[in-house]
Scaffold this active site. Structure first.
Site, PDB file in Angstrom:
ATOM      1  N   HIS A   1      29.265  47.411  -7.259  1.00 57.35           N
ATOM      2  CA  HIS A   1      30.692  47.090  -7.213  1.00 57.35           C
ATOM      3  C   HIS A   1      30.900  45.580  -7.071  1.00 57.35           C
ATOM      4  O   HIS A   1      30.644  45.009  -6.001  1.00 57.35           O
ATOM      5  CB  HIS A   1      31.297  47.819  -6.010  1.00 57.35           C
ATOM      6  CG  HIS A   1      32.776  47.728  -5.923  1.00 57.35           C
ATOM      7  ND1 HIS A   1      33.605  48.265  -6.870  1.00 57.35           N
ATOM      8  CD2 HIS A   1      33.588  47.166  -4.986  1.00 57.35           C
ATOM      9  CE1 HIS A   1      34.863  48.042  -6.519  1.00 57.35           C
ATOM     10  NE2 HIS A   1      34.870  47.370  -5.380  1.00 57.35           N
TER      11      HIS A   1
ATOM     12  N   SER B   1      38.861  45.897  -8.363  1.00 57.99           N
ATOM     13  CA  SER B   1      38.948  46.849  -7.268  1.00 57.99           C
ATOM     14  C   SER B   1      40.398  47.099  -6.835  1.00 57.99           C
ATOM     15  O   SER B   1      41.238  47.397  -7.678  1.00 57.99           O
ATOM     16  CB  SER B   1      38.083  46.340  -6.118  1.00 57.99           C
ATOM     17  OG  SER B   1      37.597  47.423  -5.397  1.00 57.99           O
TER      18      SER B   1
HETATM   19  C1  GCU Z   1      37.618  50.374  -0.827  1.00 52.63           C
HETATM   20  C2  GCU Z   1      38.639  51.358  -1.373  1.00 52.63           C
HETATM   21  C3  GCU Z   1      38.779  51.242  -2.891  1.00 52.63           C
HETATM   22  C4  GCU Z   1      39.000  49.807  -3.298  1.00 52.63           C
HETATM   23  C5  GCU Z   1      37.902  48.938  -2.708  1.00 52.63           C
HETATM   24  C6  GCU Z   1      38.059  47.431  -2.971  1.00 52.63           C
HETATM   25  O1  GCU Z   1      36.345  50.776  -1.203  1.00 52.63           O
HETATM   26  O2  GCU Z   1      38.252  52.647  -0.980  1.00 52.63           O
HETATM   27  O3  GCU Z   1      39.845  52.043  -3.343  1.00 52.63           O
HETATM   28  O4  GCU Z   1      39.085  49.698  -4.697  1.00 52.63           O
HETATM   29  O5  GCU Z   1      37.892  49.090  -1.317  1.00 52.63           O
HETATM   30  O6  GCU Z   1      39.154  46.945  -3.157  1.00 52.63           O
HETATM   31  O7  GCU Z   1      37.022  46.741  -2.882  1.00 52.63           O
END
Ligand code: GCU
Length: 422
Positions: A402, A260
């Site tokens: 995710h 992420s």
């Molecule tokens: C949020 C953000 C993303 C990121 C994510 C994370 O959703 O919008 O860009 O990748 O956090 O780090 O879990």
């Protein structure tokens, strides 16, 4: 490069409630509404000359692209500080059921030792030589990555009021770090808490590493200087500085990995520091592997509004104006060539733009081909749970949401076995 779809994004305008949102395009999750876009060609230099060989890529086009990402997206970082030094804080040769040695190392950024980060390192005991390792930042603290009662708890550095003030419990993130599996497969693991480098909230760049490098009178980074993602990537390079000195680690076989936002940092670390032999981006999304021009789900406008500290100030001018970006994220992947890179998406993680992440691999492929290597062989998105690992750009879409799971890690290990094992 190719033009995809036709559509003008509607403008989100909520009766002027939020000025910042007034120019922000509505969030799009519909593939048929992805606008027309033309990607910058990684193989055309800014003076118009075409790159047709690896030498020209390396000596001319690559530095040019690197400088654009530095000054327009992530921001310039200071490099290795003169006062950088390390201290091994402790070592235990019989940990994880006697399978591994644990070492904790303080990396001091300056002579005066005002600021340091702690590397937690596990090395397989069953080894006959130096070992390849995975290096990645963690979200919640070193002590959260596995159930090892003797790991020194990281000092929590979450935003005031966000997250437990006394830190996360031990092993809170263990599902994301299959340490035993890595050790059993002959890999070491090194990790650092992101908050040791720069806490993840907007405080005007006062509480992380940035102030250590301000010039006299400077109070925040210049528009082309590092944000938090570049600081995290810089921290990964400083961890690499240590790993080069560790007698059990093969510093020529270090895979940098991140999930992420930390996947964005891993990609930038891998792109900007060629000492990383392999790069893994797990669901890195906008500002990571996903193409910005697709404006699918998270956009440049939205990411800069919600996380104003992540990128350099210059990047904000591309909010709602992605076509003006002199680069796109396929070129970030291309900067890693000829080293292997793995891009992973998850089927329910539409926020990270699955197709945008995949297409970055597809459009980075011509650069791998300059080196006589296969990049990402497919141009069609593979089925879920059907990894494509035959080239130097690996890719999969895992079923589910995710996260970074044991399934993801097994694919990364397979890919590393192919590229890093001797
Ligand atoms: C949020 C953000 C993303 C990121 C994510 C994370 O959703 O919008 O860009 O990748 O956090 O780090 O879990």
């Amino acid at each position: 490069m190719s033009v995809v779809k036709r559509y003008a994004l509607p403008v989100f305008c909520c009766l002027g409630l939020f000025c910042a949102r007034a120019q922000e395009p509505a969030m799009n999750y519909d593939e048929s509404l992805v606008p027309d876009y033309v990607l910058p060609d990684p193989l055309t230099c800014s003076d118009g000359t075409k790159v047709t060989d690896a030498a020209t890529w390396t000596s001319k086009r690559r530095p040019e692209l690197l400088a654009l990402f530095e000054t327009q997206v992530y921001g310039k970082a200071p490099g290795r500080p003169e006062g950088l030094h390390f201290k091994v804080l402790g070592e235990d040769r019989y940990t994880l059921g006697n399978m591994a040695t644990r070492r904790e190392i303080a990396v001091y950024f300056t002579d005066d030792e005002t600021h340091f980060m702690t590397i937690l390192l596990y090395i397989p005991n069953k080894r006959t030589d130096v070992v390849p390792i995975f290096l990645g930042l963690n979200f919640k603290g070193n002590h959260t990555i596995c159930d090892d009662p003797l790991v020194t708890p990281s000092i929590p550095r979450t935003a005031p009021g966000k997250g437990p003030s006394d830190g996360f419990p031990r092993a809170a993130a263990a599902s994301r770090w299959p340490v035993e599996m890595l050790i059993a497969n002959g890999y070491g693991l090194a990790t650092v808490y992101r908050g040791d480098i720069d806490p993840d909230y907007d405080d005007g760049f006062q509480n992380g590493v940035h102030p250590l490098f301000y010039r006299d009178g400077q109070t925040r980074p210049e528009p082309d200087e590092w944000g938090t993602i570049a600081a995290w990537a810089w921290g990964l390079s400083r961890a690499m500085d240590y790993l080069e000195t560790d007698e059990d680690v093969d510093c020529e076989r270090v895979a940098v990995i991140g999930h992420s936002r930390l996947g964005k940092a891993a990609l930038w670390a891998g792109a900007s520091d060629p000492r990383f032999a392999m790069v893994v981006s797990n669901e890195s999304g906008c500002g990571g592997a996903a193409l910005a021009r697709r404006r699918y789900a998270e956009t440049v406008a939205r990411i800069n509004r919600l996380f104003p500290h992540w990128f350099c100030e210059n990047y904000k001018q591309y909010a709602g104006n992605e076509d003006a970006l002199p680069v796109d994220q396929h070129e970030l992947v291309a900067l890693i060539a000829p080293r292997p890179v793995y891009i992973a998406s998850a089927a329910e993680d539409k926020w990270s733009d699955i197709r945008g992440e995949f297409l970055a691999g597809v459009h980075a492929t011509p650069v791998y081909e300059l080196f006589g290597l296969e990049g990402l062989p497919d141009t069609e998105l593979p089925e879920n749970d059907a990894p494509e690992q035959s080239g130097y750009i690996g890719y999969h879409v895992r079923s589910g949401g995710h996260d970074i799971t044991p399934y993801d890690w097994r694919q990364f290990v397979k890919f590393a076995d192919k590229h890093l094992k001797r």
